[in-house]
Scaffold this active site. Structure first.
Site, PDB file in Angstrom:
ATOM      1  N   ASP A  38     -24.382  12.362 -19.338  1.00  0.00           N
ATOM      2  CA  ASP A  38     -25.206  13.152 -20.257  1.00  0.00           C
ATOM      3  C   ASP A  38     -26.367  12.319 -20.776  1.00  0.00           C
ATOM      4  OD1 ASP A  38     -23.342  15.030 -19.815  1.00  0.00           O
ATOM      5  OD2 ASP A  38     -22.596  15.160 -21.874  1.00  0.00           O
ATOM      6  N   ALA A  39     -26.091  11.031 -21.031  1.00  0.00           N
ATOM      7  CA  ALA A  39     -27.140  10.177 -21.589  1.00  0.00           C
ATOM      8  C   ALA A  39     -28.300  10.038 -20.598  1.00  0.00           C
ATOM      9  CB  ALA A  39     -26.561   8.812 -21.930  1.00  0.00           C
ATOM     10  N   TYR A  41     -29.087  12.167 -18.293  1.00  0.00           N
ATOM     11  CA  TYR A  41     -29.757  13.476 -18.216  1.00  0.00           C
ATOM     12  C   TYR A  41     -30.718  13.646 -19.400  1.00  0.00           C
ATOM     13  CZ  TYR A  41     -30.451  18.525 -18.283  1.00  0.00           C
ATOM     14  OH  TYR A  41     -31.018  19.771 -18.318  1.00  0.00           O
ATOM     15  N   ASP A  42     -30.228  13.301 -20.583  1.00  0.00           N
ATOM     16  CA  ASP A  42     -31.081  13.425 -21.767  1.00  0.00           C
ATOM     17  C   ASP A  42     -32.337  12.571 -21.628  1.00  0.00           C
ATOM     18  OD1 ASP A  42     -29.458  15.234 -23.009  1.00  0.00           O
ATOM     19  OD2 ASP A  42     -28.380  13.756 -24.219  1.00  0.00           O
ATOM     20  N   LEU A  88     -30.549  23.914 -27.868  1.00  0.00           N
ATOM     21  CA  LEU A  88     -30.983  23.186 -29.059  1.00  0.00           C
ATOM     22  C   LEU A  88     -31.874  22.029 -28.639  1.00  0.00           C
ATOM     23  CD1 LEU A  88     -27.550  22.866 -30.912  1.00  0.00           C
ATOM     24  CD2 LEU A  88     -29.489  24.274 -31.629  1.00  0.00           C
ATOM     25  N   GLU A 121     -22.442  20.079 -38.537  1.00  0.00           N
ATOM     26  CA  GLU A 121     -21.136  20.306 -37.897  1.00  0.00           C
ATOM     27  C   GLU A 121     -21.108  19.607 -36.549  1.00  0.00           C
ATOM     28  OE1 GLU A 121     -22.517  24.453 -37.696  1.00  0.00           O
ATOM     29  OE2 GLU A 121     -21.451  24.556 -35.783  1.00  0.00           O
ATOM     30  N   LYS A 123     -21.054  18.802 -32.693  1.00  0.00           N
ATOM     31  CA  LYS A 123     -21.518  19.482 -31.480  1.00  0.00           C
ATOM     32  C   LYS A 123     -20.397  19.337 -30.451  1.00  0.00           C
ATOM     33  CE  LYS A 123     -25.505  19.823 -28.421  1.00  0.00           C
ATOM     34  NZ  LYS A 123     -24.839  19.860 -27.146  1.00  0.00           N
ATOM     35  N   ASP A 125     -18.364  19.454 -27.060  1.00  0.00           N
ATOM     36  CA  ASP A 125     -18.767  19.259 -25.667  1.00  0.00           C
ATOM     37  C   ASP A 125     -17.932  20.155 -24.752  1.00  0.00           C
ATOM     38  OD1 ASP A 125     -20.254  18.280 -23.657  1.00  0.00           O
ATOM     39  OD2 ASP A 125     -19.379  16.264 -23.658  1.00  0.00           O
ATOM     40  N   ARG A 144     -23.193  31.372 -20.885  1.00  0.00           N
ATOM     41  CA  ARG A 144     -24.601  31.378 -21.254  1.00  0.00           C
ATOM     42  C   ARG A 144     -25.504  31.700 -20.063  1.00  0.00           C
ATOM     43  NH1 ARG A 144     -27.503  26.255 -23.959  1.00  0.00           N
ATOM     44  NH2 ARG A 144     -27.212  25.430 -21.875  1.00  0.00           N
ATOM     45  N   GLU A 180     -17.989  27.708 -28.680  1.00  0.00           N
ATOM     46  CA  GLU A 180     -17.774  26.783 -27.575  1.00  0.00           C
ATOM     47  C   GLU A 180     -16.337  26.868 -27.056  1.00  0.00           C
ATOM     48  OE1 GLU A 180     -20.621  25.351 -27.028  1.00  0.00           O
ATOM     49  OE2 GLU A 180     -20.299  23.572 -25.785  1.00  0.00           O
ATOM     50  N   TYR A 232     -19.330  29.363 -33.807  1.00  0.00           N
ATOM     51  CA  TYR A 232     -20.370  28.737 -34.622  1.00  0.00           C
ATOM     52  C   TYR A 232     -21.693  29.502 -34.642  1.00  0.00           C
ATOM     53  CZ  TYR A 232     -21.553  26.792 -30.020  1.00  0.00           C
ATOM     54  OH  TYR A 232     -21.853  26.644 -28.694  1.00  0.00           O
ATOM     55  N   LYS A 297     -28.187  22.892 -39.115  1.00  0.00           N
ATOM     56  CA  LYS A 297     -28.781  24.232 -39.135  1.00  0.00           C
ATOM     57  C   LYS A 297     -29.222  24.563 -40.555  1.00  0.00           C
ATOM     58  CE  LYS A 297     -25.491  25.635 -35.599  1.00  0.00           C
ATOM     59  NZ  LYS A 297     -24.204  26.265 -35.316  1.00  0.00           N
ATOM     60  N   LYS A 321     -27.771  13.763 -31.304  1.00  0.00           N
ATOM     61  CA  LYS A 321     -26.797  13.272 -30.321  1.00  0.00           C
ATOM     62  C   LYS A 321     -26.333  11.857 -30.673  1.00  0.00           C
ATOM     63  CE  LYS A 321     -26.495  15.711 -26.528  1.00  0.00           C
ATOM     64  NZ  LYS A 321     -27.173  15.876 -25.433  1.00  0.00           N
ATOM     65  N   CYS A 415      -6.526  -3.431   3.950  1.00  0.00           N
ATOM     66  CA  CYS A 415      -5.908  -2.684   2.862  1.00  0.00           C
ATOM     67  C   CYS A 415      -5.004  -3.608   2.048  1.00  0.00           C
ATOM     68  CB  CYS A 415      -5.091  -1.540   3.457  1.00  0.00           C
ATOM     69  SG  CYS A 415      -4.054  -0.720   2.246  1.00  0.00           S
ATOM     70  N   CYS A 418      -1.129  -2.687   2.521  1.00  0.00           N
ATOM     71  CA  CYS A 418      -0.331  -2.848   3.743  1.00  0.00           C
ATOM     72  C   CYS A 418      -0.915  -3.844   4.746  1.00  0.00           C
ATOM     73  CB  CYS A 418      -0.123  -1.507   4.435  1.00  0.00           C
ATOM     74  SG  CYS A 418      -1.607  -0.846   5.205  1.00  0.00           S
ATOM     75  N   CYS A 439      -8.051   2.848   4.531  1.00  0.00           N
ATOM     76  CA  CYS A 439      -6.996   2.130   5.234  1.00  0.00           C
ATOM     77  C   CYS A 439      -6.627   2.910   6.500  1.00  0.00           C
ATOM     78  CB  CYS A 439      -5.791   2.015   4.307  1.00  0.00           C
ATOM     79  SG  CYS A 439      -4.292   1.544   5.164  1.00  0.00           S
ATOM     80  N   CYS A 445       1.380   2.250   5.448  1.00  0.00           N
ATOM     81  CA  CYS A 445       0.812   1.872   4.147  1.00  0.00           C
ATOM     82  C   CYS A 445       1.628   2.477   3.008  1.00  0.00           C
ATOM     83  CB  CYS A 445      -0.627   2.361   4.073  1.00  0.00           C
ATOM     84  SG  CYS A 445      -1.405   1.931   2.521  1.00  0.00           S
TER      85      CYS A 445
HETATM   86  S1  IVH Z   1     -25.610  26.275 -32.203  1.00  0.00           S
HETATM   87  C1  IVH Z   1     -29.236  28.974 -31.425  1.00  0.00           C
HETATM   88  N1  IVH Z   1     -23.567  24.767 -32.790  1.00  0.00           N
HETATM   89  O1  IVH Z   1     -24.775  22.931 -27.662  1.00  0.00           O
HETATM   90  C2  IVH Z   1     -28.320  27.824 -31.565  1.00  0.00           C
HETATM   91  N2  IVH Z   1     -24.321  24.833 -30.533  1.00  0.00           N
HETATM   92  O2  IVH Z   1     -27.301  21.910 -26.667  1.00  0.00           O
HETATM   93  C3  IVH Z   1     -27.083  28.025 -30.847  1.00  0.00           C
HETATM   94  N3  IVH Z   1     -22.945  23.500 -29.020  1.00  0.00           N
HETATM   95  O3  IVH Z   1     -25.740  25.862 -26.028  1.00  0.00           O
HETATM   96  C4  IVH Z   1     -26.271  26.807 -30.699  1.00  0.00           C
HETATM   97  N4  IVH Z   1     -21.504  22.785 -30.504  1.00  0.00           N
HETATM   98  O4  IVH Z   1     -23.255  25.220 -26.065  1.00  0.00           O
HETATM   99  C5  IVH Z   1     -24.390  25.188 -31.820  1.00  0.00           C
HETATM  100  N5  IVH Z   1     -21.711  23.521 -33.407  1.00  0.00           N
HETATM  101  C6  IVH Z   1     -22.550  23.950 -32.463  1.00  0.00           C
HETATM  102  C7  IVH Z   1     -22.406  23.558 -31.128  1.00  0.00           C
HETATM  103  C8  IVH Z   1     -23.312  24.010 -30.192  1.00  0.00           C
HETATM  104  C9  IVH Z   1     -21.842  22.772 -29.224  1.00  0.00           C
HETATM  105  C10 IVH Z   1     -23.574  23.630 -27.704  1.00  0.00           C
HETATM  106  C11 IVH Z   1     -23.905  25.041 -27.305  1.00  0.00           C
HETATM  107  C12 IVH Z   1     -25.381  25.042 -27.079  1.00  0.00           C
HETATM  108  C13 IVH Z   1     -25.643  23.596 -26.795  1.00  0.00           C
HETATM  109  C14 IVH Z   1     -27.075  23.214 -27.052  1.00  0.00           C
END
Ligand code: IVH
Length: 698
Positions: A38-39, A41-42, A88, A121, A123, A125, A144, A180, A232, A297, A321, A415, A418, A439, A445
């Site tokens: 993920d890191a 990708y970000d 997000l 709150e 996030k 995964d 989604r 989620e 959420y 939020k 993140k 190997c 064996c 092997c 083996c």
């Molecule tokens: S709010 C319009 N709250 O993160 C906002 N998203 O990177 C809707 N996710 O698609 C998302 N925990 O799959 C929200 N506490 C949380 C979340 C959360 C995980 C995921 C969700 C979203 C993705 C965005």
């Protein structure tokens, strides 16, 4: 440098990054099998967005910054979201939290004194899911997808306890509850243990396991996977919103019967938000499920409405993140593990180090090329990362800390389990060696032994009743059966032994006697079954038949294969068999030149007698015919049907032509069926095929 040159260069880079991101999106969202952390990708996303910031003309209609996820996979029915499911924006530092708060305040025109509340709150995964309730009853569920259209998973969510079929309390006319779907660490570990026991592929992390489990065409499979859900967010709500704040909505969801995350808090300003962020971060390792950040939020829904959205994300929310969890440690040893299929996997043994609250002393090194590419040496100080995935990875080395005497790592060519040769096959498509080294000691083996013995005794091989998976594992453990020959000496050894099998738990006089009788009954075996039973790589039933048909005796095959070095006449002799290519010929040669296998074979041949190849019933309606399978078969897999046809002496082809004798059409057969009809080729359905095959097999 001209400005237009800069733009052209940026455009090219933007395009390239976009393609890379889109490919990762497909792997992640559609195949549930990401190839980067993920890191990483970000980081790609951040570079992409930075380019757009610098050159706003790049952020056109097609820009990925306007898109969410990936289009729904074809295999699912599609559901259009009444209200789009957005993503997000991400931030990574404390400063950016202050920027976010300042941005929101500026947008709303709030003065310095005015109070502004946010929720904070975890996030989660997992994967997001939208649940539509009408008059309090669940009517549909969707993933989604690309944010506008998702995949219909209504039948699948039924088995998720956290998702009520019926909302409690006063439910509105219509409401889309969003949240989620995720899998806990414990359930993930148990699922992977079950996958391993069933010899199925393992999931890389709980998120993939959750996504792979929810996105199943067969809801019965989802039902066996323990999934959980936190609510959420929401989509449509009619006639009106049941609360006027984010926190109020959480209370409403809770009253409906949903789980909401207990670490959700209202915070007043950046300092408060950061304190909660660090608190959640410190508890991350002990939560029992994966989270990858904190979502902030704006609490007041009226303000959320005023703030609205930009591109793919709301202005009123953001994801903070966690940094990828990294640490350095010293690589003490590289241990080579041998899997049940004979693949050699390098595992790093490290000085224990805490990475994100978890003590790590092992990490995966993937394969030989990866070690060479990163030039990882024993004694090196290495950078260890845990990024969402449960198995830590080694990112690279710290070159300044390399001991003077560290030498490049030599991946073993034998190997460790064996002592047989371990080889890398050449991928025929690319002409390059495969990543995995395997092997070749199939018969000897210990790492592969139980698997190979099971195969040896299986129905289409030696077909020894009474030696099922459990018994083989048991006898292996007791040291009574280690190689195939041991099966046939078992009764004699038992006769001479003081500890008799009949006295083992679960056995008795009768079952021991039955077992010995079942083994005796299989001392004679058809050549094709014998070859298949050896478990030579790439030699399944069909290739075993091809080899048996061509060589007629085992000695002839063995003699040729033993001398089948690359480029030799013997290798060519094998290669020339219809249907056998380079890859199979090489695997056959590798098996027979391995001295350990030679010895095991000699021992086995002293115990059994090989009969000519199983007679293909000549009266069978399909012997010698060319058949084509098309459409979806219901009662067997394509491979199974093909093997069955070949066992009966038919030739299986993949395309219909004038030479085709018979087409077996499953459900939804398409162009091949049309062509068969045009050419006047006989067409039968699956049941008719089974009847025909049954009659042919006698
Ligand atoms: S709010 C319009 N709250 O993160 C906002 N998203 O990177 C809707 N996710 O698609 C998302 N925990 O799959 C929200 N506490 C949380 C979340 C959360 C995980 C995921 C969700 C979203 C993705 C965005």
């Amino acid at each position: 440098m001209k400005k237009s040159d800069d733009l052209a260069r940026a455009r090219a880079q933007h395009q390239k990054l976009g393609e890379e991101i889109a490919a990762h999106d497909r792997a992640y969202y559609q195949e549930d099998a990401p190839v980067v952390s993920d890191a990483d990708y970000d980081a790609l996303r951040r570079r992409y967005e930075a380019l757009e910031k610098q050159f706003p003309e790049l952020a056109d209609e097609e820009s990925l910054s306007r898109k969410v996820g990936a289009a729904p996979a074809e295999k699912f029915a599609k559901v259009a979201h009444a209200v789009p499911m957005l993503s997000l924006g991400n931030i990574f530092s404390d400063d950016e939290v202050e920027d976010f708060v300042a941005r929101v305040r500026r947008f709303l025109g709030l003065g310095g004194e005015a109070e502004l509340a946010f929720t904070a709150e975890p996030k989660i995964d997992g994967l997001s899911c939208s649940l539509r309730y009408e008059k309090g009853l669940l009517v549909s569920a969707a993933t989604r997808g690309d944010g506008l259209v998702g995949e219909d998973v209504t039948a699948n969510v039924g088995a998720i306890d956290d998702i009520p079929e019926k909302l409690s309390g006063g439910a509105p006319e219509v409401i889309d509850v969003r949240g989620e779907v995720y899998m806990s660490h414990a359930d993930f570990a148990a699922l992977n243990a079950r996958q391993a026991a069933a010899d199925k592929p393992l999931f890389a992390n709980p998120r993939n396991a959750a996504a792979g489990s929810l996105r199943q065409l067969d809801p019965a499979i989802t039902a066996q996977r323990p999934l959980k859900f936190f609510a959420y967010a929401w989509g449509a709500a009619e006639p009106d919103m049941p609360a006027d704040s984010q926190m109020g909505m959480m209370a409403v969801f809770h009253a409906f019967g949903f789980k909401v995350n207990p670490m959700t808090r209202v915070c007043y300003g950046a300092r408060d938000m950061l304190a909660h962020f660090h608190d959640i971060e410190s508890r991350r390792a002990s939560l029992g499920y994966d989270i990858d950040g904190v979502v902030y939020k704006v609490n007041d829904l009226a303000l959320q409405r005023r703030l609205g959205f930009v591109a793919r994300a709301p202005r009123w929310a953001i994801a903070h993140k966690f940094p990828a969890e990294r640490a350095t440690s010293v690589l003490r040893e590289i241990e080579i593990q041998v899997g049940r299929t004979g693949v050699l996997t390098p595992v790093a043994r490290l000085d224990p180090v805490t990475v994100g609250g978890v003590v790590v002393s092992n990490a995966t090194l993937h394969n030989e090329d990866e070690i060479a590419r990163k030039d990882i040496r024993i004694g090196d100080t290495v950078i260890v990362q845990r990024a969402g995935d449960v198995i830590p990875q080694i990112l690279g080395v710290v070159p300044e800390k390399r001991p003077d005497d560290a030498s490049p790592y030599q991946f073993p060519h034998v190997c460790p389990a064996c002592g047989s040769a371990a080889l890398r096959e050449i991928d025929p498509k690319t002409g390059e060696p495969e990543a995995a080294r395997r092997c070749t000691g199939a018969l000897v083996c210990p790492a592969q032994a139980v698997e190979k013995l099971r195969h040896f005794c299986s129905r289409n091989a030696f077909d020894i009743e009474g030696l099922g998976d459990k018994q083989i594992a048991f006898f292996y453990e007791k040291g009574l059966i280690r190689t195939p020959a041991d099966i046939f000496t078992l009764s004699e050894r038992d006769r001479q032994s003081l500890t008799k099998i009949e006295n083992f738990e679960g056995f008795g006089k009768v079952s021991a006697r039955n077992l010995f009788a079942a083994i005796e009954a299989r001392r004679e075996v058809a050549l094709n079954r014998f070859i298949f039973a050896l478990g030579i790589r790439h030699v399944g039933e069909t290739n075993a038949i091809r080899l048996a048909r061509s060589f007629e005796t085992f000695d002839a095959l063995r003699e040729t294969a033993r001398h089948a070095a690359p480029g030799s006449e013997a290798r060519q002799r094998i290669n020339d068999i219809d249907g056998i290519g380079d890859v199979v010929a090489e695997a056959v040669a590798d098996f027979f030149v391995e001295p350990h296998n030679e010895r095991a074979l000699d021992a086995l041949l002293a115990e059994v007698r090989i009969l000519p190849m199983e007679a293909v019933k000549s009266g069978g309606a399909v012997a010698g015919k060319t058949v084509v399978f098309t459409g979806a078969l219901q009662k067997m897999t394509r491979d199974e049907a093909k093997a069955m046809a070949e066992r009966l002496g038919a030739k299986v082809s993949s395309s219909v032509s004038k030479k085709t004798d018979l087409v077996i059409a499953g459900a939804e057969a398409g162009s091949k069926l049309t062509k068969a009809r045009e050419l006047g080729v006989d067409v039968i359905d699956e049941d008719a095929w089974l009847a025909l095959a049954g009659a042919a097999a006698g």
